[in-house]
Design a protein around this motif. Structure first.
Motif, mmCIF file in Angstrom:
data_model
loop_
_atom_site.group_PDB
_atom_site.id
_atom_site.type_symbol
_atom_site.label_atom_id
_atom_site.label_comp_id
_atom_site.label_asym_id
_atom_site.label_seq_id
_atom_site.Cartn_x
_atom_site.Cartn_y
_atom_site.Cartn_z
ATOM 1 N N ASN A 38 -8.571 34.944 179.581
ATOM 2 C CA ASN A 38 -7.819 35.585 178.509
ATOM 3 C C ASN A 38 -7.324 36.955 178.937
ATOM 4 N N GLU A 39 -6.285 37.351 178.287
ATOM 5 C CA GLU A 39 -5.756 38.706 178.382
ATOM 6 C C GLU A 39 -5.454 39.163 176.969
ATOM 7 N N LEU A 40 -5.811 40.394 176.664
ATOM 8 C CA LEU A 40 -5.547 40.883 175.306
ATOM 9 C C LEU A 40 -5.219 42.361 175.330
ATOM 10 N N GLY A 57 -7.758 44.348 177.835
ATOM 11 C CA GLY A 57 -8.830 43.615 178.479
ATOM 12 C C GLY A 57 -8.321 42.340 179.117
ATOM 13 N N GLU A 58 -9.039 41.907 180.164
ATOM 14 C CA GLU A 58 -8.689 40.643 180.808
ATOM 15 C C GLU A 58 -9.948 40.015 181.397
ATOM 16 N N ASN A 59 -9.914 38.705 181.452
ATOM 17 C CA ASN A 59 -11.014 37.920 181.987
ATOM 18 C C ASN A 59 -10.380 36.792 182.807
ATOM 19 N N LEU A 60 -10.346 36.981 184.141
ATOM 20 C CA LEU A 60 -9.607 36.072 185.011
ATOM 21 C C LEU A 60 -10.562 35.361 185.969
ATOM 22 N N ARG A 66 -15.663 31.918 192.752
ATOM 23 C CA ARG A 66 -16.178 31.153 191.620
ATOM 24 C C ARG A 66 -16.890 32.084 190.614
ATOM 25 N N GLU A 67 -16.124 33.052 190.197
ATOM 26 C CA GLU A 67 -16.621 34.006 189.211
ATOM 27 C C GLU A 67 -15.444 34.543 188.397
ATOM 28 N N PHE A 68 -15.788 35.047 187.220
ATOM 29 C CA PHE A 68 -14.791 35.682 186.375
ATOM 30 C C PHE A 68 -14.732 37.174 186.712
ATOM 31 N N VAL A 69 -13.517 37.673 186.860
ATOM 32 C CA VAL A 69 -13.303 39.101 187.090
ATOM 33 C C VAL A 69 -12.927 39.733 185.745
ATOM 34 N N ILE A 70 -13.708 40.712 185.329
ATOM 35 C CA ILE A 70 -13.577 41.277 183.990
ATOM 36 C C ILE A 70 -13.088 42.722 184.084
ATOM 37 N N GLY A 86 -16.055 44.522 186.356
ATOM 38 C CA GLY A 86 -17.144 43.811 187.013
ATOM 39 C C GLY A 86 -16.894 42.323 187.032
ATOM 40 N N THR A 87 -17.974 41.582 187.166
ATOM 41 C CA THR A 87 -17.845 40.124 187.301
ATOM 42 C C THR A 87 -18.871 39.405 186.437
ATOM 43 N N TYR A 88 -18.529 38.141 186.173
ATOM 44 C CA TYR A 88 -19.467 37.222 185.532
ATOM 45 C C TYR A 88 -19.478 35.950 186.371
#
Length: 394
Positions: A38-40, A57-60, A66-70, A86-88
């Motif tokens: 998402n991007e907002l 904000g963005e969550n790519l 193999r991780e989300f970049v936040i 950071g990352t998830y």
């Protein structure tokens, strides 16, 4: 989502929220390993007429790692006050979150909704570094920030303070370290406190404060009809317990600028011509009127245990009849204990011995005369604040 007016959240949140939301959501690989990106952005977000700022904000998804970049940012008046990145990584089952947060003069007003039962009028800024780890459902936050130009009001006392110091977070607590307080007359106090919690729920406080000639009371009869006024004292204060069942304990000595009013005779009109009017405190009608007055401030869930060394620096006014104007006022010495339990039952114990004072006696509009109270006269409480024993010579 395009140009969504966030005021639609007001009925749900009970807050006055404004701002315009734009957002894009992408769901990939739904049938194998679903990934939501998402991007907002929120333009000019305000809460209760306070400007939070422009939120982005963005969550790519990064397929190679193999991780989300936040990334999450708040810009206010052209300055980046919150920078979170950071990352998830879902494969790190124990600690999938690894995010750093930098605050630069972020306004403390944004935390007020979390503590509005106890504090209001929160202001000032905080600058510091924090790290967020753990899981999405139970993030662990660690770090410290320094407060500048802090301000808050303690709701139960109606006292406003300026403050500086350090606010830190650990996985299960929010702590306040070396907080320097300044009251309206620039007198100083100091406190350390810890708010322990479980995933920011079930909060409990443990606060220790010391103060010298410090404002500790600033109420009116509309805030608390049991006792009210301006109070300055030297001593210490401890607050413990869950936020919905707080216990206040204090040992203090009164200082100059103190003026406390204690109604002990109700608010009825004078109906008899006797110089002394006797009231049946067990009468149900009279007790109902007292209960109605006492519920102006909801003190349920609060326990008070104050031990006060009364000095002649303090002016006390004992209100015998509010409407008629029958008031005993004076200065003196005493050892008074104030107690309030969670059911709202208020008790007073101890003597107050006059050094000087006056009694304003009224009878209808015919007599209005002030008598000087002789030194050594006293008022003694044995529990019921409305049933004090008066031994006064005037």
């Amino acid at each position: 989502v395009s140009e969504l007016d966030l005021s639609i959240l007001n009925p749900i949140t009970g807050r006055d929220i404004t701002g315009t939301l734009n957002a894009l959501f992408k769901l990939n690989d739904y049938y194998e390993a679903a990934q939501l990106q998402n991007e907002l952005s929120i333009d000019s977000l305000t809460v209760d007429k306070f400007l939070i700022g422009d939120v982005m904000g963005e969550n790519l998804w990064d397929p190679s790692e193999r991780e989300f970049v936040i990334g999450f940012f708040i810009d206010r008046n052209g300055n980046r006050i919150v920078d979170l990145s950071g990352t998830y990584k879902p494969s790190r089952t124990a600690l999938p979150l690894d995010i750093s947060a930098k605050l630069k003069e972020a306004n403390l007003k944004i935390v007020e909704p979390f503590f509005d039962e106890m504090f209001s009028g929160i202001g000032g800024t905080i600058t510091g570094d924090y790290r967020i780890t753990g899981k999405l459902e139970a993030p662990a936050i660690e770090g410290e920030g320094t407060v500048s130009d802090g301000q808050l009001m303690i709701n139960y006392l109606q006292t406003t303070y300026q403050f500086t110091g350090i606010i830190g977070l650990s996985p299960n607590s929010i702590y306040f370290k070396n907080i320097e307080l300044t009251d309206v007359l620039r007198n100083q106090g100091r406190l350390n406190a810890t708010l322990s919690h479980q995933a920011f729920k079930s909060m409990r406080i443990n606060l220790d404060a010391s103060f010298r000639n410090f404002q500790v009371l600033n109420t009116t009869e509309f805030d608390n009809s049991l006792f009210y006024g301006q109070g300055y004292a030297t001593g210490d204060l401890n607050i413990t317990g869950p936020l919905n069942n707080l216990r206040f304990t204090s040992t203090a000595r009164t200082d100059k600028n103190t003026r406390v009013l204690i109604p002990i005779g109700g608010t009825e009109d004078v109906e008899k011509k006797e110089f002394i009017r006797f009231v049946n405190f067990a009468d149900s009608t009279y007790q109902s009127s007292l209960q109605e007055v006492a519920t102006k401030l909801d003190l349920s869930g609060i326990t008070l245990d104050f031990n006060l060394d009364i000095t002649p620096d303090a002016l006390f006014e004992i209100i015998l009849d509010y409407k008629a104007g029958d008031i005993i006022r004076g200065r003196g010495n005493g050892e008074i204990q104030l107690q309030l339990d969670t059911r709202g039952e208020f008790n007073m114990f101890g003597p107050f011995v006059f050094e000087q004072g006056a009694y304003n006696f009224t009878l209808y509009d015919i007599i209005n005369k002030e008598f000087e109270i002789q030194r050594g006269s006293r008022i003694t409480w044995f529990g019921d604040p409305y049933a004090a024993t008066l031994d006064i010579a005037a």
